[in-house]
Design a protein around this motif. Structure first.
Motif, PDB file in Angstrom:
ATOM      1  N   ASP A  42       5.395   6.236  -4.507  1.00 11.97           N
ATOM      2  CA  ASP A  42       6.512   6.588  -3.632  1.00 11.97           C
ATOM      3  C   ASP A  42       6.221   6.225  -2.180  1.00 11.97           C
ATOM      4  N   PHE A  43       5.019   6.514  -1.708  1.00 10.50           N
ATOM      5  CA  PHE A  43       4.666   6.118  -0.346  1.00 10.50           C
ATOM      6  C   PHE A  43       4.791   4.604  -0.183  1.00 10.50           C
ATOM      7  N   TRP A  44       4.293   3.883  -1.164  1.00  6.14           N
ATOM      8  CA  TRP A  44       4.354   2.422  -1.081  1.00  6.14           C
ATOM      9  C   TRP A  44       5.797   1.931  -1.111  1.00  6.14           C
ATOM     10  N   SER A  45       6.642   2.566  -1.901  1.00  9.51           N
ATOM     11  CA  SER A  45       8.053   2.188  -1.961  1.00  9.51           C
ATOM     12  C   SER A  45       8.702   2.284  -0.585  1.00  9.51           C
ATOM     13  N   LEU A  46       8.330   3.304   0.172  1.00  9.13           N
ATOM     14  CA  LEU A  46       8.891   3.479   1.513  1.00  9.13           C
ATOM     15  C   LEU A  46       8.342   2.449   2.499  1.00  9.13           C
ATOM     16  N   VAL A  47       7.066   2.135   2.376  1.00  2.00           N
ATOM     17  CA  VAL A  47       6.474   1.111   3.245  1.00  2.00           C
ATOM     18  C   VAL A  47       7.068  -0.264   2.930  1.00  2.00           C
ATOM     19  N   GLU A  48       7.211  -0.542   1.643  1.00  4.29           N
ATOM     20  CA  GLU A  48       7.658  -1.864   1.191  1.00  4.29           C
ATOM     21  C   GLU A  48       9.154  -2.092   1.381  1.00  4.29           C
ATOM     22  N   SER A  49       9.929  -0.998   1.456  1.00  2.00           N
ATOM     23  CA  SER A  49      11.377  -1.091   1.589  1.00  2.00           C
ATOM     24  C   SER A  49      11.773  -1.993   2.765  1.00  2.00           C
TER      25      SER A  49
ATOM     26  N   THR B 209      -0.868  -4.489   0.828  1.00  2.48           N
ATOM     27  CA  THR B 209      -0.446  -4.162  -0.527  1.00  2.48           C
ATOM     28  C   THR B 209      -0.565  -2.666  -0.794  1.00  2.48           C
ATOM     29  N   ARG B 210      -0.078  -2.264  -1.953  1.00  2.00           N
ATOM     30  CA  ARG B 210      -0.225  -0.881  -2.372  1.00  2.00           C
ATOM     31  C   ARG B 210      -1.697  -0.494  -2.446  1.00  2.00           C
ATOM     32  N   ASP B 211      -2.534  -1.384  -2.934  1.00  2.00           N
ATOM     33  CA  ASP B 211      -3.966  -1.086  -3.023  1.00  2.00           C
ATOM     34  C   ASP B 211      -4.565  -0.822  -1.648  1.00  2.00           C
ATOM     35  N   ALA B 212      -4.115  -1.579  -0.652  1.00  2.00           N
ATOM     36  CA  ALA B 212      -4.607  -1.362   0.708  1.00  2.00           C
ATOM     37  C   ALA B 212      -4.155  -0.008   1.235  1.00  2.00           C
ATOM     38  N   LEU B 213      -2.916   0.377   0.924  1.00  2.00           N
ATOM     39  CA  LEU B 213      -2.430   1.683   1.347  1.00  2.00           C
ATOM     40  C   LEU B 213      -3.246   2.800   0.697  1.00  2.00           C
ATOM     41  N   VAL B 214      -3.528   2.654  -0.603  1.00  2.00           N
ATOM     42  CA  VAL B 214      -4.342   3.647  -1.308  1.00  2.00           C
ATOM     43  C   VAL B 214      -5.719   3.762  -0.667  1.00  2.00           C
ATOM     44  N   LYS B 215      -6.331   2.636  -0.359  1.00  2.00           N
ATOM     45  CA  LYS B 215      -7.661   2.640   0.257  1.00  2.00           C
ATOM     46  C   LYS B 215      -7.648   3.389   1.590  1.00  2.00           C
ATOM     47  N   ASN B 216      -6.639   3.148   2.395  1.00  2.00           N
ATOM     48  CA  ASN B 216      -6.558   3.813   3.691  1.00  2.00           C
ATOM     49  C   ASN B 216      -6.285   5.306   3.539  1.00  2.00           C
ATOM     50  N   PHE B 217      -5.418   5.673   2.601  1.00  2.00           N
ATOM     51  CA  PHE B 217      -5.104   7.081   2.412  1.00  2.00           C
ATOM     52  C   PHE B 217      -6.308   7.858   1.879  1.00  2.00           C
TER      53      PHE B 217
ATOM     54  N   LEU C 246      -9.967   0.906  10.469  1.00  2.00           N
ATOM     55  CA  LEU C 246     -10.215  -0.530  10.605  1.00  2.00           C
ATOM     56  C   LEU C 246      -8.938  -1.325  10.407  1.00  2.00           C
ATOM     57  N   ALA C 247      -8.133  -0.928   9.432  1.00  2.00           N
ATOM     58  CA  ALA C 247      -6.875  -1.652   9.181  1.00  2.00           C
ATOM     59  C   ALA C 247      -5.970  -1.623  10.402  1.00  2.00           C
TER      60      ALA C 247
ATOM     61  N   PRO D  31      -5.089 -10.526  17.067  1.00  2.00           N
ATOM     62  CA  PRO D  31      -4.204 -11.701  16.988  1.00  2.00           C
ATOM     63  C   PRO D  31      -3.847 -12.093  15.561  1.00  2.00           C
ATOM     64  N   LEU D  32      -4.635 -11.659  14.593  1.00  2.00           N
ATOM     65  CA  LEU D  32      -4.356 -11.979  13.194  1.00  2.00           C
ATOM     66  C   LEU D  32      -3.591 -10.858  12.491  1.00  2.00           C
ATOM     67  N   GLY D  33      -3.103  -9.902  13.262  1.00  2.00           N
ATOM     68  CA  GLY D  33      -2.426  -8.764  12.680  1.00  2.00           C
ATOM     69  C   GLY D  33      -1.218  -9.140  11.836  1.00  2.00           C
ATOM     70  N   TRP D  34      -0.494 -10.172  12.257  1.00  2.00           N
ATOM     71  CA  TRP D  34       0.699 -10.565  11.507  1.00  2.00           C
ATOM     72  C   TRP D  34       0.339 -11.026  10.094  1.00  2.00           C
ATOM     73  N   MET D  35      -0.835 -11.656   9.955  1.00  2.07           N
ATOM     74  CA  MET D  35      -1.278 -12.095   8.631  1.00  2.07           C
ATOM     75  C   MET D  35      -1.670 -10.898   7.767  1.00  2.07           C
ATOM     76  N   LEU D  36      -2.374  -9.932   8.375  1.00  2.00           N
ATOM     77  CA  LEU D  36      -2.792  -8.755   7.631  1.00  2.00           C
ATOM     78  C   LEU D  36      -1.581  -7.967   7.151  1.00  2.00           C
ATOM     79  N   GLY D  37      -0.588  -7.819   8.026  1.00  2.00           N
ATOM     80  CA  GLY D  37       0.607  -7.081   7.649  1.00  2.00           C
ATOM     81  C   GLY D  37       1.312  -7.706   6.463  1.00  2.00           C
ATOM     82  N   ARG D  38       1.481  -8.995   6.488  1.00  2.00           N
ATOM     83  CA  ARG D  38       2.174  -9.670   5.382  1.00  2.00           C
ATOM     84  C   ARG D  38       1.389  -9.580   4.087  1.00  2.00           C
ATOM     85  N   ALA D  39       0.066  -9.439   4.192  1.00  2.00           N
ATOM     86  CA  ALA D  39      -0.777  -9.354   3.000  1.00  2.00           C
ATOM     87  C   ALA D  39      -1.035  -7.911   2.573  1.00  2.00           C
TER      88      ALA D  39
END
Length: 300
Positions: free
Chosen positions: A191-198, A166-174, A148-149, A156-164
């Motif tokens: 560590d995964f989040w550190s690479l995404v957030e970099s 978070t690590r919690d969202a990454l955990v939920k998807n994983f 879903l993510a 069209p709202l993807g840019w808003m979702l991307g900016r929002a």
């Protein structure tokens, strides 16, 4: 016996940088022998290969980079990201390392599509690919089941979702895509989040996700290359992956002549993280078998 982990902090210290079209790209290389190019997936980076890195480096010259927009590489905001450009990047990295002879490919997820493009270029005599192994990925758009993510990032709202994001969202998807008994630890998620957030990565996720429609555009070209080319292929796939698990392998067996596939029971979308010992075993078995059979030199 478990394979040794390379902590992300150690991995980062061993990276090097080269410039691709004005952008800084982080890359890693180790070992000697035939070149083996490791191509990572979305939304992570080349650290995905850290369990396999040292065992593979004992046999081959292993090479990997964080692709443009990923990991610790540059993530320009005003850029049109493309799988075709990422293939250009892989070729530029090989040129930077003065590798002119044949190269083996081991790819995952987003990287599968980059590898498919390199197979087309092999047919066009623009690169010499000696073999290709795919881990879980969207080889066929008709079997790819995005989360879903991912669908929301394409909206069209993807840019808003991307900016929002978070690590919690990454955990939920994983949690959705890893096997139930193989989910990352909290430390691994950090560590995964550190690479995404970099380099402010979340702000470009809606741009990177354009690979999904790009796969549809390139489908026939890429699958045609897989069907016609002489390059030895294998799929090593986590069976319970909801995105590209057993259902993708079934389609692969329908479309690809003489399909060579391995299904890993109970394993999800990241087999190189969830079951690195099994992936290593099946990869080395594949490569060892190639040394026993002479390779044809042309694609028809």
């Amino acid at each position: 016996m478990p394979l040794a982990e390379i902590p992300l902090s150690v991995w980062r210290k061993h990276g090097q940088t080269f410039i691709f079209r004005g952008q800084a790209i982080r890359y890693w290389t180790a070992g000697q022998g035939e070149p083996l190019l490791l191509i990572h997936g979305f939304p992570t980076a080349s650290w995905d290969w850290h369990y396999l890195w040292q065992p593979l480096a004992q046999r081959y010259r292993v090479i990997a980079c964080d692709m443009l927009g990923f990991g610790d590489s540059a993530k320009p905001m005003n850029h049109q990201y493309s799988l075709l450009e990422q293939a250009d990047l892989q070729q530029a990295l090989l040129a930077h390392l003065n590798i002119e002879h044949s190269v083996h490919l081991l790819a995952h997820d987003y990287g599968d599509s980059v590898a498919q493009e390199l197979l087309v270029r092999h047919q066009e005599a623009r690169i010499d690919v000696a073999s290709c192994v795919f881990l879980n990925g969207g080889l066929f758009p008709e079997t790819h089941r995005p989360l879903l993510a991912q669908k929301l990032l394409l909206s069209p709202l993807g840019w808003m979702l991307g900016r929002a994001f978070t690590r919690d969202a990454l955990v939920k998807n994983f949690r959705q895509i890893f096997g139930s008994k193989n989910r990352p630890t909290e430390s691994e998620m950090d560590d995964f989040w550190s690479l995404v957030e970099s380099n402010r990565g979340p702000r470009i996720m809606h741009k990177l996700i354009g690979y999904i429609p790009e796969r549809r555009v390139q489908r026939d070209r890429w699958i045609g290359a897989m069907q016609r080319c002489d390059v030895p292929l294998r799929v090593i796939d986590g069976e319970v992956d909801p995105i590209s698990g057993a259902h993708m392998v079934e389609r692969y067996r329908q479309l690809i002549p003489n399909p060579d596939t391995v299904l890993l029971p109970g394993i999800g979308h990241y087999p190189q993280i969830e079951a690195p010992v099994q992936v290593l075993k099946h990869y080395v078995e594949f490569r060892d078998r190639l040394t026993l059979a002479p390779r044809r030199m042309a694609c028809s």
